[in-house]
Design an enzyme around this catalytic site. Structure first.
Site, PDB file in Angstrom:
ATOM      1  N   ARG A  10      58.219 -51.515 -33.924  1.00 47.85           N
ATOM      2  CA  ARG A  10      58.656 -52.023 -32.634  1.00 47.85           C
ATOM      3  C   ARG A  10      58.432 -53.544 -32.608  1.00 47.85           C
ATOM      4  O   ARG A  10      57.746 -54.088 -33.480  1.00 47.85           O
ATOM      5  CB  ARG A  10      57.881 -51.349 -31.506  1.00 47.85           C
ATOM      6  CG  ARG A  10      58.148 -49.859 -31.414  1.00 47.85           C
ATOM      7  CD  ARG A  10      57.113 -49.173 -30.521  1.00 47.85           C
ATOM      8  NE  ARG A  10      57.128 -49.717 -29.179  1.00 47.85           N
ATOM      9  CZ  ARG A  10      56.093 -49.641 -28.326  1.00 47.85           C
ATOM     10  NH1 ARG A  10      54.971 -49.060 -28.710  1.00 47.85           N
ATOM     11  NH2 ARG A  10      56.204 -50.138 -27.111  1.00 47.85           N
ATOM     12  N   SER A  52      57.018 -55.593 -30.114  1.00 51.74           N
ATOM     13  CA  SER A  52      55.991 -56.240 -29.307  1.00 51.74           C
ATOM     14  C   SER A  52      55.001 -56.989 -30.199  1.00 51.74           C
ATOM     15  O   SER A  52      54.934 -56.762 -31.411  1.00 51.74           O
ATOM     16  CB  SER A  52      55.230 -55.191 -28.483  1.00 51.74           C
ATOM     17  OG  SER A  52      54.419 -54.380 -29.323  1.00 51.74           O
ATOM     18  N   LYS A  97      48.384 -42.667 -31.542  1.00 49.24           N
ATOM     19  CA  LYS A  97      48.336 -41.933 -30.271  1.00 49.24           C
ATOM     20  C   LYS A  97      49.722 -41.736 -29.662  1.00 49.24           C
ATOM     21  O   LYS A  97      49.902 -40.876 -28.794  1.00 49.24           O
ATOM     22  CB  LYS A  97      47.424 -42.650 -29.269  1.00 49.24           C
ATOM     23  CG  LYS A  97      47.908 -43.994 -28.774  1.00 49.24           C
ATOM     24  CD  LYS A  97      46.896 -44.622 -27.832  1.00 49.24           C
ATOM     25  CE  LYS A  97      47.351 -45.987 -27.330  1.00 49.24           C
ATOM     26  NZ  LYS A  97      48.536 -45.915 -26.485  1.00 49.24           N
ATOM     27  N   ASP A  98      50.715 -42.531 -30.106  1.00 56.99           N
ATOM     28  CA  ASP A  98      52.073 -42.396 -29.576  1.00 56.99           C
ATOM     29  C   ASP A  98      52.867 -41.281 -30.245  1.00 56.99           C
ATOM     30  O   ASP A  98      53.934 -40.905 -29.761  1.00 56.99           O
ATOM     31  CB  ASP A  98      52.843 -43.714 -29.752  1.00 56.99           C
ATOM     32  CG  ASP A  98      52.301 -44.836 -28.869  1.00 56.99           C
ATOM     33  OD1 ASP A  98      51.666 -44.517 -27.848  1.00 56.99           O
ATOM     34  OD2 ASP A  98      52.509 -46.012 -29.217  1.00 56.99           O
ATOM     35  N   THR A 102      47.692 -48.546 -14.007  1.00 66.27           N
ATOM     36  CA  THR A 102      47.783 -47.758 -15.229  1.00 66.27           C
ATOM     37  C   THR A 102      48.866 -46.701 -15.045  1.00 66.27           C
ATOM     38  O   THR A 102      49.046 -46.188 -13.937  1.00 66.27           O
ATOM     39  CB  THR A 102      46.455 -47.065 -15.593  1.00 66.27           C
ATOM     40  OG1 THR A 102      46.649 -46.269 -16.770  1.00 66.27           O
ATOM     41  CG2 THR A 102      45.963 -46.169 -14.472  1.00 66.27           C
ATOM     42  N   SER A 138      48.791 -44.105 -17.202  1.00 64.19           N
ATOM     43  CA  SER A 138      48.201 -42.988 -17.937  1.00 64.19           C
ATOM     44  C   SER A 138      47.600 -41.964 -16.980  1.00 64.19           C
ATOM     45  O   SER A 138      46.648 -42.270 -16.250  1.00 64.19           O
ATOM     46  CB  SER A 138      47.119 -43.501 -18.892  1.00 64.19           C
ATOM     47  OG  SER A 138      46.303 -42.452 -19.343  1.00 64.19           O
ATOM     48  N   ARG A 144      45.890 -39.467 -17.928  1.00 62.97           N
ATOM     49  CA  ARG A 144      44.544 -39.214 -18.458  1.00 62.97           C
ATOM     50  C   ARG A 144      43.531 -40.176 -17.845  1.00 62.97           C
ATOM     51  O   ARG A 144      42.448 -39.767 -17.404  1.00 62.97           O
ATOM     52  CB  ARG A 144      44.574 -39.367 -19.986  1.00 62.97           C
ATOM     53  CG  ARG A 144      43.207 -39.372 -20.649  1.00 62.97           C
ATOM     54  CD  ARG A 144      43.327 -39.701 -22.141  1.00 62.97           C
ATOM     55  NE  ARG A 144      43.955 -40.995 -22.359  1.00 62.97           N
ATOM     56  CZ  ARG A 144      43.320 -42.162 -22.307  1.00 62.97           C
ATOM     57  NH1 ARG A 144      42.031 -42.198 -22.013  1.00 62.97           N
ATOM     58  NH2 ARG A 144      43.961 -43.291 -22.532  1.00 62.97           N
ATOM     59  N   ARG A 145      43.881 -41.455 -17.820  1.00 63.89           N
ATOM     60  CA  ARG A 145      42.974 -42.447 -17.256  1.00 63.89           C
ATOM     61  C   ARG A 145      42.804 -42.243 -15.752  1.00 63.89           C
ATOM     62  O   ARG A 145      41.693 -42.346 -15.223  1.00 63.89           O
ATOM     63  CB  ARG A 145      43.494 -43.855 -17.536  1.00 63.89           C
ATOM     64  CG  ARG A 145      43.352 -44.284 -18.987  1.00 63.89           C
ATOM     65  CD  ARG A 145      44.138 -45.542 -19.282  1.00 63.89           C
ATOM     66  NE  ARG A 145      43.890 -46.041 -20.630  1.00 63.89           N
ATOM     67  CZ  ARG A 145      44.717 -46.858 -21.290  1.00 63.89           C
ATOM     68  NH1 ARG A 145      45.839 -47.267 -20.706  1.00 63.89           N
ATOM     69  NH2 ARG A 145      44.415 -47.264 -22.511  1.00 63.89           N
ATOM     70  N   LYS A 146      43.898 -41.957 -15.057  1.00 59.46           N
ATOM     71  CA  LYS A 146      43.814 -41.754 -13.612  1.00 59.46           C
ATOM     72  C   LYS A 146      42.859 -40.614 -13.270  1.00 59.46           C
ATOM     73  O   LYS A 146      42.009 -40.741 -12.381  1.00 59.46           O
ATOM     74  CB  LYS A 146      45.204 -41.443 -13.038  1.00 59.46           C
ATOM     75  CG  LYS A 146      46.177 -42.611 -13.046  1.00 59.46           C
ATOM     76  CD  LYS A 146      47.553 -42.161 -12.573  1.00 59.46           C
ATOM     77  CE  LYS A 146      48.589 -43.263 -12.690  1.00 59.46           C
ATOM     78  NZ  LYS A 146      49.948 -42.805 -12.315  1.00 59.46           N
ATOM     79  N   ARG A 176      53.659 -50.802 -16.490  1.00 61.26           N
ATOM     80  CA  ARG A 176      54.421 -50.731 -17.741  1.00 61.26           C
ATOM     81  C   ARG A 176      54.536 -52.121 -18.341  1.00 61.26           C
ATOM     82  O   ARG A 176      54.219 -53.121 -17.720  1.00 61.26           O
ATOM     83  CB  ARG A 176      55.821 -50.166 -17.481  1.00 61.26           C
ATOM     84  CG  ARG A 176      55.884 -48.722 -17.027  1.00 61.26           C
ATOM     85  CD  ARG A 176      55.523 -47.740 -18.124  1.00 61.26           C
ATOM     86  NE  ARG A 176      56.239 -47.995 -19.369  1.00 61.26           N
ATOM     87  CZ  ARG A 176      57.484 -47.596 -19.624  1.00 61.26           C
ATOM     88  NH1 ARG A 176      58.154 -46.908 -18.710  1.00 61.26           N
ATOM     89  NH2 ARG A 176      58.058 -47.872 -20.781  1.00 61.26           N
ATOM     90  N   ASN A 193      54.513 -54.687 -22.213  1.00 58.34           N
ATOM     91  CA  ASN A 193      53.597 -54.977 -23.311  1.00 58.34           C
ATOM     92  C   ASN A 193      52.295 -55.580 -22.771  1.00 58.34           C
ATOM     93  O   ASN A 193      52.156 -55.800 -21.560  1.00 58.34           O
ATOM     94  CB  ASN A 193      54.266 -55.895 -24.338  1.00 58.34           C
ATOM     95  CG  ASN A 193      54.718 -57.226 -23.736  1.00 58.34           C
ATOM     96  OD1 ASN A 193      54.042 -57.792 -22.879  1.00 58.34           O
ATOM     97  ND2 ASN A 193      55.868 -57.732 -24.179  1.00 58.34           N
ATOM     98  N   THR A 203      52.643 -58.754 -20.675  1.00 59.14           N
ATOM     99  CA  THR A 203      53.240 -58.501 -19.364  1.00 59.14           C
ATOM    100  C   THR A 203      52.224 -57.888 -18.417  1.00 59.14           C
ATOM    101  O   THR A 203      52.139 -58.275 -17.236  1.00 59.14           O
ATOM    102  CB  THR A 203      54.450 -57.559 -19.512  1.00 59.14           C
ATOM    103  OG1 THR A 203      55.432 -58.179 -20.350  1.00 59.14           O
ATOM    104  CG2 THR A 203      55.069 -57.249 -18.156  1.00 59.14           C
ATOM    105  N   ARG A 204      51.454 -56.957 -18.912  1.00 63.18           N
ATOM    106  CA  ARG A 204      50.469 -56.274 -18.062  1.00 63.18           C
ATOM    107  C   ARG A 204      49.382 -57.240 -17.580  1.00 63.18           C
ATOM    108  O   ARG A 204      48.993 -57.219 -16.410  1.00 63.18           O
ATOM    109  CB  ARG A 204      49.845 -55.103 -18.818  1.00 63.18           C
ATOM    110  CG  ARG A 204      50.861 -54.032 -19.181  1.00 63.18           C
ATOM    111  CD  ARG A 204      50.205 -52.856 -19.875  1.00 63.18           C
ATOM    112  NE  ARG A 204      51.209 -51.947 -20.431  1.00 63.18           N
ATOM    113  CZ  ARG A 204      50.982 -50.707 -20.803  1.00 63.18           C
ATOM    114  NH1 ARG A 204      49.773 -50.195 -20.690  1.00 63.18           N
ATOM    115  NH2 ARG A 204      51.940 -49.956 -21.304  1.00 63.18           N
ATOM    116  N   CYS A 236      51.667 -37.557 -24.903  1.00 60.86           N
ATOM    117  CA  CYS A 236      50.739 -38.657 -24.638  1.00 60.86           C
ATOM    118  C   CYS A 236      50.671 -39.009 -23.155  1.00 60.86           C
ATOM    119  O   CYS A 236      49.853 -39.824 -22.745  1.00 60.86           O
ATOM    120  CB  CYS A 236      51.123 -39.886 -25.455  1.00 60.86           C
ATOM    121  SG  CYS A 236      52.752 -40.533 -25.119  1.00 60.86           S
TER     122      CYS A 236
END
Length: 528
Positions: free
Chosen positions: A10, A12, A80-81, A128, A130, A132-134, A150, A152, A155-156, A245
């Protein structure tokens, strides 16, 4: 290998770093390669939440299609992706060493409140996407709000700078790899045993065509076999739950001596309180199977738990038990009394470190209103003590929670930090002094007993299926008048508490960490 390889990646900054990392490793073993940038569905569609995108592998599918068509020779992915099953014709030929799989909570400095868990102000908005994180962060801080995030890494981070969020959550691995400057924020590093990461977080995967045996053999010097074994547990758990994921599932495995130890956190949705479990096994495949079985709908759980301390109904442990209708009988079997009412300011002035091994030590010490030097650092044992310390507007400079129940190992690591300095140890009158014994002769030790415990008399027995004892004194008080009933299981907080049951020749479970998360894991991990 004589041919020049084409690496698909990719575009990024992080993905390019990962691809160049592999390219450089290939160069070290005499293989030349070049990069080809490929856009994926996940890169193109930025307006939808990750769990709203169709199917799985939305950061990997296009790379895999080019692999199969032969336009690239290998693809580099964040492991993980990847879906847990490779498309027909593709295999993972090698995995990298593992970057630290911890999470970073990156907080706008105007939104910091160190008295709160995770140092984030009340009702803050966290960015986030995710689930999972939430789920896991909500379990720790139910007051927090979440907005999708969302883009890269750059950007975040910019969105946080623009104050679209009060804080955001990112994997430490990505930040570390591209050496991103985030010094203008307050950063809380959350270890993988507290917020359990995505399976294979921090690991790179090199994917090739299955028929390319020459390339497979050439890539083996890049393959980290130990990492491959540990993430195989995590990926197998993910596969058994058929989760992508975007699922609220975390799993983390590592080698500890001759055993593998693993943590799992699974929720139905991002709003659901997650169930956590911690298990150990010498066999990696069997460990994954045991984790999966712990979440079976027909699994046996206790209906009642006794614990030798008062329990707040809003606490993590109480909410974890309430989810499964497990009743809690909480009552302390000891009384605690302060034994000094004043501290010598001259002593405090020359202290380099203060180390606390219990919540009671922290509370009784700070009740004396000490005036500490700015140079004085504070160490604590366990996440529970770390949270109590925050109430006094201090953050621990050393926390022993990463070593779990191994008090001797915690003491050894602290001794290395404090070597040659002056260490003040506020403690119980009857303390075992494990930390003191680990400190070097060059370290000056100031022992200050700040509280003592007195046993309750005529303690009533409990009929609960699980008995949790929080200190050796509570064990002594309970068994002065009572016996263990048939079928009752015992959980001990700390090795010194467990030693009392060793004397009685009674089996018991030690939570990995001596706090409410570890205790919840221990209850759900009991074998029936």
């Amino acid at each position: 290998m004589n041919r020049k390889l084409i690496i698909g990646t990719r575009g990024s900054v992080l993905a390019m770093w990962q691809a160049n990392f592999v390219k450089d490793r290939l160069a070290e073993i005499g293989i030349e390669a070049e990069l080809k940038v490929i856009k994926t569905q996940g890169d193109i569609i930025q307006h939808l939440r990750l769990d709203k995108l169709e199917g799985k592998g939305f950061f990997t599918k296009e790379l895999e299609e080019e692999l199969l068509s032969g336009t690239i020779d290998l693809a580099v992915h964040s492991h993980k992706d990847l879906p847990t099953v490779n498309p027909p014709g593709l295999i993972i030929a090698a995995v990298s060493e593992r970057e630290d799989p911890a999470e970073l909570l990156i907080i706008h400095k105007d939104c910091v409140d160190i008295k709160k868990r995770l140092s984030l102000k009340h009702n803050a908005t966290v960015g986030t996407s995710s689930n999972r994180r939430k789920a896991q962060i909500s379990a720790l801080r139910p007051d927090l709000e979440f907005d999708d995030l969302r883009g890269n890494l750059q950007t975040r981070i910019q969105k946080l700078r623009d104050e679209q969020y009060d804080a955001i959550v990112l994997a430490k691995a990505g930040i570390s790899r591209i050496e991103m400057d985030i010094t203008d924020f307050h950063v809380e590093e959350i270890p993988p045993v507290e917020i359990i990461p995505a399976p294979a977080q921090g690991v790179l995967a090199i994917q090739i065509r299955e028929v390319d045996r020459e390339l497979f053999e050439a890539l083996q010097p890049l393959n980290n076999e130990e990492v491959a074994k540990t993430i195989s547990v995590e990926r197998l758990v993910l596969n058994k739950f058929d989760a992508g994921c975007h699922a609220p599932l975390g799993c983390y495995c590592r080698k500890s001596g001759d055993e593998y130890e693993a943590w799992a956190s699974i929720a139905e949705t991002s709003e659901d309180f997650p169930d956590r479990v911690y298990l150990r096994d010498t066999d990696a495949t069997r460990l994954a199977e045991r984790i999966f079985n712990k979440y079976a709908k027909d699994r046996k759980l206790p209906q009642s738990v006794f614990i030798s301390r008062e329990v707040d109904e809003n606490s993590y442990f109480a909410r974890a038990m309430a989810k499964h209708n497990i009743t809690i009988e909480g009552r302390s079997l000891i009384k605690i009394f302060p034994i000094i009412n004043k501290l010598d300011p001259f002593i405090l002035k020359h202290v380099d470190w203060i180390i606390f091994s219990s919540k009671n030590g922290i509370e009784h010490f700070f009740n004396l209103e000490p005036r500490l030097s700015k140079k004085t650092k504070i160490g604590v044992i366990g996440r529970g003590s770390e949270e109590i310390l925050r109430k006094y507007d201090r953050v621990a400079d050393f926390s022993g929670d990463s070593e779990g129940i191994n008090m001797e190992e915690i003491a050894k690591k602290f001794a290395e930090l404090a070597n040659g300095g002056t260490v003040l140890i506020p403690r119980a009158k009857e303390s075992l002094e494990t930390i003191q014994k680990a400190l070097s002769p060059e370290t000056k030790i100031i022992n200050i007993p700040v509280y003592e415990t007195v046993l309750e008399e005529n303690v009533d027995p409990s009929n609960a299926e699980v008995l949790v004892f929080t200190s050796p004194s509570n064990v002594e008080a309970y068994f002065a008048d009572n016996l263990l009933e048939p079928g009752q299981k015992v959980i001990c907080i700390g090795r010194s508490t467990g030693a009392k049951f060793d004397e009685m020749n009674v089996p018991y479970t030690l939570p990995y960490s001596p706090d409410e998360i570890g205790l919840s894991e221990a209850v759900f991990g009991l074998e029936y």
